[in-house]
Design a protein around this motif. Structure first.
Motif, PDB file in Angstrom:
ATOM      1  N   GLU A  87      58.704-148.388 -39.891  1.00  0.00           N
ATOM      2  CA  GLU A  87      57.539-147.492 -39.795  1.00  0.00           C
ATOM      3  C   GLU A  87      56.262-148.224 -40.192  1.00  0.00           C
ATOM      4  N   ASP A  88      56.320-149.023 -41.246  1.00  0.00           N
ATOM      5  CA  ASP A  88      55.147-149.794 -41.690  1.00  0.00           C
ATOM      6  C   ASP A  88      54.685-150.757 -40.599  1.00  0.00           C
ATOM      7  N   LEU A  90      55.238-150.443 -37.334  1.00  0.00           N
ATOM      8  CA  LEU A  90      54.682-149.643 -36.237  1.00  0.00           C
ATOM      9  C   LEU A  90      53.236-149.247 -36.544  1.00  0.00           C
ATOM     10  N   ARG A  91      53.015-148.792 -37.776  1.00  0.00           N
ATOM     11  CA  ARG A  91      51.655-148.399 -38.181  1.00  0.00           C
ATOM     12  C   ARG A  91      50.701-149.595 -38.145  1.00  0.00           C
ATOM     13  N   ARG A  96      52.262-146.283 -34.057  1.00  0.00           N
ATOM     14  CA  ARG A  96      53.131-145.243 -34.622  1.00  0.00           C
ATOM     15  C   ARG A  96      53.140-143.976 -33.785  1.00  0.00           C
ATOM     16  N   ASP A  97      52.020-143.566 -33.276  1.00  0.00           N
ATOM     17  CA  ASP A  97      51.949-142.316 -32.523  1.00  0.00           C
ATOM     18  C   ASP A  97      52.043-142.522 -31.013  1.00  0.00           C
ATOM     19  N   TRP A 103      54.929-149.631 -27.404  1.00  0.00           N
ATOM     20  CA  TRP A 103      55.066-150.420 -28.630  1.00  0.00           C
ATOM     21  C   TRP A 103      54.980-151.899 -28.303  1.00  0.00           C
TER      22      TRP A 103
END
Length: 150
Positions: A87-88, A90-91, A96-97, A103
């Motif tokens: 998650e980190d 991706l952010r 992330r969204d 991606w």
């Protein structure tokens, strides 16, 4: 399914292929009025997958296979670290969204690499509920039926 099964079709029917008796009883208790079918299907007409790990695919999450000898607590801690780290990243990539197709390639590949392993029963760990997916259900596949009541 198109590459794994000898059948073709647009449909996708889902079945329990292996489940602990108590888990099935619990599910049946929540399904009063439904009909539970027992089916016998040739292996080449059903694609097996690991039920729990399938949710990694649905949730676009990395797959974390079990490590032999790992305790439940160790597994949970490792999964939490792995998911938090993913998650980190991706952010940090600003993705992330965004949907998985948008991606960065390395993160998309990391998630997709585990998907094939959920289709191989030899990879299934101690949490062994298996599901089967088929294109169709034939009348001669059904060997029993019972209406579920409370």
């Amino acid at each position: 399914m198109a590459t794994k099964l000898s059948t073709i079709g647009d449909g996708a029917l889902w079945f329990w292929a292996k489940i602990r008796r108590q888990d099935l009883v619990d599910l049946c208790r929540q399904s009063a009025g439904e009909v539970l079918l027992t089916c016998m299907v040739p292996r080449d007409r059903a694609m097996l997958s690991h039920f729990g790990d399938w949710h990694s695919v649905l949730n676009e999450s990395p797959l974390a296979p079990e490590i032999p000898g790992e305790s439940d607590e160790e597994l949970e801690a490792r999964l939490n670290r792995m998911f938090d780290d993913f998650e980190d990243r991706l952010r940090a990539a600003g993705a992330r969204d965004l949907g998985r197709p948008h991606w960065p390639e390395d993160l998309r590949a990391e998630v997709e690499q585990g998907w094939e392993s959920i289709l191989e029963p030899g990879n299934y760990g101690r949490f062994g509920s298996w599901q089967a997916t088929k294109h169709e259900l034939r009348a001669d596949d059904v060997v029993g039926a019972v209406r579920l009541e409370r």
